[in-house]
Write an enzyme that holds these catalytic residues in place. Structure first.
Site, PDB file in Angstrom:
ATOM      1  N   HIS A   1       0.869  -1.180   0.000  1.00 11.27           N
ATOM      2  CA  HIS A   1       0.000   0.000   0.000  1.00 11.27           C
ATOM      3  C   HIS A   1       0.905   1.229   0.000  1.00 11.27           C
ATOM      4  CE1 HIS A   1       1.101   0.131   4.196  1.00 11.27           C
ATOM      5  NE2 HIS A   1       0.574  -1.070   4.393  1.00 11.27           N
TER       6      HIS A   1
ATOM      7  N   GLY B   1       1.872   3.145   2.222  1.00 10.89           N
ATOM      8  CA  GLY B   1       2.868   3.174   3.311  1.00 10.89           C
ATOM      9  C   GLY B   1       4.173   2.546   2.841  1.00 10.89           C
ATOM     10  N   HIS B   2       4.083   1.361   2.226  1.00  8.58           N
ATOM     11  CA  HIS B   2       5.282   0.702   1.690  1.00  8.58           C
ATOM     12  C   HIS B   2       5.890   1.546   0.562  1.00  8.58           C
ATOM     13  CE1 HIS B   2       2.782  -2.919   2.945  1.00  8.58           C
ATOM     14  NE2 HIS B   2       3.873  -3.094   3.641  1.00  8.58           N
TER      15      HIS B   2
ATOM     16  N   MET C   1      -2.113   3.230   7.538  1.00  7.04           N
ATOM     17  CA  MET C   1      -2.226   2.187   6.506  1.00  7.04           C
ATOM     18  C   MET C   1      -1.542   0.919   6.965  1.00  7.04           C
ATOM     19  SD  MET C   1      -1.776   3.917   2.830  1.00  7.04           S
ATOM     20  CE  MET C   1      -2.935   5.149   2.268  1.00  7.04           C
TER      21      MET C   1
END
Ligand code: AMP
Length: 279
Positions: free
Chosen positions: A29, A31-32, A175
């Protein structure tokens, strides 16, 4: 993006320096991807990995049904301009030497006793294999990045551990791959977790910190959350706060409809607002 599926190949690959590594368990997502974007902007080459590390899951945790979305993950990484993706062999986590992390017996370590040991053993293997100039982590897993920073320092491993901001959904919910277990509506509702943290951060500057915990726990319970912990600790070493604490970490772990959600906020305590009763 080049996909590498063998440890031998990643070990011998010549990356152009300085290069940054982003370990993940997939089901990517924003965040990654924010970590990959940071790697792209600040380093010559970026490497992401996808490996669902069995060592970091407890017996009753969600290893077997952890979301797997490899082809979508590859698409997202390619779109973000990632240079390499490492997908280790299935036996990657086997026969590793046990490593005992520091700072692992508080916060998430209480209900997940072997979790950080499992994380550290895999990260150690990655770092020795890939030897990146930097390894990037999200502050969402605050305890994780602190433990890894400490380990790398103790072992004098020549990789910078970089911690990057928490990316949130519109509602404020941090997230997480686990958010996929929740409905759209639930995810909006779970924005309450971050609102609580923000309120606590504000109040901690003016009210005695001891007085803040119980009312918030009561509120979250009434709102339908099961509390694992809500803690106020020193952000430098996760120890209990004292009058000397300058950086306060407010960390929370709850379950909503059986889904475990963690979040945190760091507050710089100004001298005049130091109000811990202990220490
Ligand atoms: P995971 O796939 O859950 O192991 O996470 C891989 C990396 O992404 C870890 O360094 C996490 O801290 C980071 N990460 C996960 N969620 C977020 C988020 N919402 N914001 C920033 N980083 C995150």
């Amino acid at each position: 993006m080049k996909v590498i599926r063998s440890s031998k190949e990643i070990k011998t690959n010549k990356f152009s320096k300085p290069f940054a590594f982003v370990p993940t368990m997939g089901n990517l997502h924003q965040g990654h991807l924010s970590l990959v974007e940071y790697a792209k902007e600040n380093y010559s080459e970026s490497i992401a990995s996808i490996f669902i590390n069995p060592l970091q899951f407890g017996k009753n945790e969600d290893l077997s049904n952890y979301p797997k979305t490899l082809s979508e993950d590859i698409r997202l990484l390619e779109n973000s301009g990632c240079d390499y993706l490492f997908i280790p062999e299935a036996n990657f986590a086997e026969n590793l030497e046990e490593i005992k992390p520091r700072f692992a017996d508080v916060l998430c370590g209480v209900s997940r006793p072997k979790h950080f040991q499992g994380v550290l053993m895999i990260i150690d293997k990655f770092l020795r294999l890939i030897k990146p100039d930097a390894c990037l982590f999200g502050l969402k897993d605050y305890q994780q990045q602190l433990i890894i920073k400490d380990y790398v320092k103790q072992k004098q491993i020549k990789t910078d551990i970089i911690s990057l901001p928490i990316i949130r959904e519109k509602s404020g919910l941090a997230m997480s791959s686990r958010n996929n277990y929740l409905s759209e509506e639930d995810r909006k509702y779970c924005g309450k977790i971050f609102s609580c943290l923000q309120d606590l951060a504000k109040s901690s500057e003016t009210s005695p910190i001891d007085s803040l915990k119980i009312p918030t726990i009561d509120y979250l319970i009434r709102a339908g959350f099961k509390i694992d912990y809500l803690e106020f600790v020193d952000a430098n070493d996760l120890s209990p706060i004292t009058k000397k604490t300058k950086k306060l970490l407010i960390a929370v772990a709850v379950k909503y409809k059986k889904v475990r959600l963690i979040d945190n906020i760091v507050v710089s305590l100004k001298k005049s607002h130091l109000n811990a009763s202990s220490g």
